[in-house]
Scaffold this motif. Structure first.
Motif, mmCIF file in Angstrom:
data_model
loop_
_atom_site.group_PDB
_atom_site.id
_atom_site.type_symbol
_atom_site.label_atom_id
_atom_site.label_comp_id
_atom_site.label_asym_id
_atom_site.label_seq_id
_atom_site.Cartn_x
_atom_site.Cartn_y
_atom_site.Cartn_z
ATOM 1 N N GLY A 11 -6.399 10.145 2.007
ATOM 2 C CA GLY A 11 -5.132 9.628 2.032
ATOM 3 C C GLY A 11 -4.723 8.423 2.817
ATOM 4 O O GLY A 11 -5.899 7.630 2.820
ATOM 5 N N SER A 12 -3.771 8.334 3.517
ATOM 6 C CA SER A 12 -3.355 7.149 4.181
ATOM 7 C C SER A 12 -2.552 7.206 5.381
ATOM 8 O O SER A 12 -2.562 8.482 5.919
ATOM 9 N N LEU A 13 -2.471 6.137 6.137
ATOM 10 C CA LEU A 13 -1.414 6.377 7.120
ATOM 11 C C LEU A 13 -0.036 6.491 6.514
ATOM 12 O O LEU A 13 0.219 6.298 5.491
ATOM 13 N N THR A 14 0.734 7.593 7.396
ATOM 14 C CA THR A 14 1.981 7.800 7.130
ATOM 15 C C THR A 14 2.882 7.096 7.382
ATOM 16 O O THR A 14 4.338 7.268 7.175
ATOM 17 N N THR A 15 2.615 5.743 8.090
ATOM 18 C CA THR A 15 3.579 5.087 8.452
ATOM 19 C C THR A 15 3.013 3.535 7.911
ATOM 20 O O THR A 15 2.089 3.313 7.692
ATOM 21 N N PRO A 16 4.040 2.492 7.805
ATOM 22 C CA PRO A 16 3.454 1.462 7.176
ATOM 23 C C PRO A 16 2.475 0.701 8.307
ATOM 24 O O PRO A 16 2.697 0.783 9.570
ATOM 25 N N CYS A 31 0.759 1.645 5.671
ATOM 26 C CA CYS A 31 0.329 2.694 4.770
ATOM 27 C C CYS A 31 -1.055 2.619 4.091
ATOM 28 O O CYS A 31 -1.447 3.003 3.137
ATOM 29 N N TYR A 32 -2.103 1.946 5.024
ATOM 30 C CA TYR A 32 -3.330 1.865 4.479
ATOM 31 C C TYR A 32 -4.139 3.055 3.918
ATOM 32 O O TYR A 32 -4.010 4.039 4.553
ATOM 33 N N GLN A 33 -4.707 2.767 2.953
ATOM 34 C CA GLN A 33 -5.310 4.295 2.205
ATOM 35 C C GLN A 33 -6.739 4.350 2.787
ATOM 36 O O GLN A 33 -7.726 4.166 2.046
ATOM 37 N N SER A 34 -6.752 4.517 3.841
ATOM 38 C CA SER A 34 -7.884 4.730 4.905
ATOM 39 C C SER A 34 -8.232 5.564 5.709
ATOM 40 O O SER A 34 -9.308 5.923 6.424
ATOM 41 N N VAL A 35 -7.545 6.968 5.173
ATOM 42 C CA VAL A 35 -7.551 7.984 6.134
ATOM 43 C C VAL A 35 -8.332 9.161 5.475
ATOM 44 O O VAL A 35 -7.846 9.908 4.220
ATOM 45 N N ASN A 36 -9.313 9.659 5.925
ATOM 46 C CA ASN A 36 -9.967 11.011 5.768
ATOM 47 C C ASN A 36 -9.176 12.014 6.498
ATOM 48 O O ASN A 36 -9.533 12.173 7.618
ATOM 49 N N ASP A 93 0.674 -1.281 -0.067
ATOM 50 C CA ASP A 93 -0.032 -0.005 0.046
ATOM 51 C C ASP A 93 0.926 1.373 -0.057
ATOM 52 O O ASP A 93 0.471 2.377 -0.419
ATOM 53 N N CYS A 94 2.177 1.165 0.373
ATOM 54 C CA CYS A 94 2.839 2.401 0.481
ATOM 55 C C CYS A 94 3.339 2.829 -1.007
ATOM 56 O O CYS A 94 3.871 3.923 -0.694
#
Ligand SMILES: [Zn+2]
Length: 378
Positions: free
Chosen positions: A235-240, A242-247, A61-62
């Protein structure tokens, strides 16, 4: 002689291009870190900030197209007056049980009860899980998001998960799973007494995987006074991993802490082999056509930077590593131009010699390039 010059330039050119193709992050990686990485490559959950490109091999995902953080280009964001205002509930934890503060080896993290919620601003209610920070060091400002390519000294993230999921673990990989509220931290003249509730005990968690208890307080005070103006993007988590699950919500208003408080964040924590835990920020990621919305008129944001003490400071601290041309780029361009000019000159010279030679000796064209060089070149 010209041919020698041409070959030399060609060699230099290819060397320079070879150098610049390695990443900026790689330049900072010491042999020790490379060895560490090789040794631990069997552990897929091991990662660090020194070689962010290596995240892609263990965490697919990263390398996705909705990654975070990003550079927010204020002139390109879309003003959306329909973005609903954010309303928080249960953030005042005064009188509640103590909170756990932890050094997890990647950041300073405060566990939060899920009674803290975002009740308005999204289609669903989001429940708090934890908050944490990203920072640099005295030389390098360490916010993850940037505004017009400028880093702030630090950044706070308050992580929430969608209440339709049973836990943050379940929500973390879902497209509508997480909502993170982010704010930039700058330097002000005065100590921030709200941040002091965390920073006064930071020494207690200086070693990796250590934690301590702190008295509960009003967590709302860690965010900017006004939450009215914000940027929004997916977007995503900014760390591994890195799931693309962030509003994502990044507030336009900033928070300030004293220089001493920022130094405590930058210089106290340790990670791994007794190394300082600093510069724990990910490089801004490509937008890949994603839209960044703003809850306020962008003409304001275009002028907002640079006017306040915080922004002026962060601009002077900006190192320029993330924006513009690197020294390697400039060298590559210079040698590229030189290479093109040499090639042009050489072609013209060869053509001229061929014409001259074909007139005098039409049967020995194969020698045309080399023969005149020994005769005429000086
Ligand atoms: Zn974060």
């Amino acid at each position: 002689m010209l041919l020698e010059l041409f070959i030399t330039l060609l060699l230099i050119h290819s060397q320079v291009l070879g150098d610049t193709s390695s990443s900026e992050e790689d330049e900072n990686v010491s042999n020790e870190h490379e060895d560490d990485h090789k040794k631990s490559s069997s552990h897929s959950d091991h990662w660090d900030y020194h070689n962010q490109r290596s995240w892609l091999s263990a965490f697919t995902d990263c390398g996705g197209k909705s990654q975070s953080p990003i550079d927010i280009v204020t002139r390109e964001v879309t003003y959306d007056p329909r973005l609903p205002a954010i309303k928080l509930d249960g953030y005042d934890l005064s009188g509640h049980p103590e909170l756990t503060l932890q050094n997890n080896g990647h950041t300073l993290q405060l566990q939060l009860p899920n009674t803290m919620r975002i009740v308005k601003g999204f289609d669903q209610v989001y429940l708090a899980a934890q908050l944490h920070f990203h920072w640099g060091n005295t030389e390098v400002p360490g916010s993850e998001h940037t505004i017009d390519n400028v880093h702030f000294p630090a950044e706070i993230h308050v992580v929430h998960y969608n209440s339709k999921y049973a836990s943050i673990k379940e929500a973390a990989s879902k497209p509508d799973g997480l909502a993170v509220l982010g704010a930039f931290i700058g330097i002000g003249l005065h100590e921030n007494e709200n941040y002091e509730k965390i920073l006064s005990v930071i020494k207690d968690v200086s070693t990796e995987e250590s934690d301590t208890k702190i008295t509960s307080f009003n967590v709302r005070h860690l965010l900017p006074d006004s939450l009215e103006k914000f940027y929004r993007y997916t977007g995503s988590l900014t760390t591994p991993p890195c799931y693309q699950s962030v509003n994502w919500t990044m507030f336009n208003d900033t928070i300030t802490v004293s220089r001493k408080q920022l130094a405590a964040l930058e210089e106290t924590l340790k990670a791994g082999h007794n190394q300082r835990l600093s510069q724990n920020f990910r490089t801004p990621q490509n937008l890949y056509g994603r839209q960044v919305l703003a809850s306020f008129l962008t003409s304001h944001t275009a002028n907002a930077g640079g006017s306040s003490e915080t922004n002026t400071f962060s601009r002077t601290r900006a190192t320029g590593t993330q924006d513009g041309l690197t020294r390697g780029d400039i060298l590559a361009i210079a040698f590229g131009v030189l290479f093109a000019l040499t090639l042009l000159f050489f072609s013209m010279y060869a053509y001229r010699q061929r014409q001259k030679h074909s007139k005098s000796n039409p049967d020995s064209r194969q020698n045309v390039i080399y023969k005149p060089a020994t005769k005429e070149d000086v």
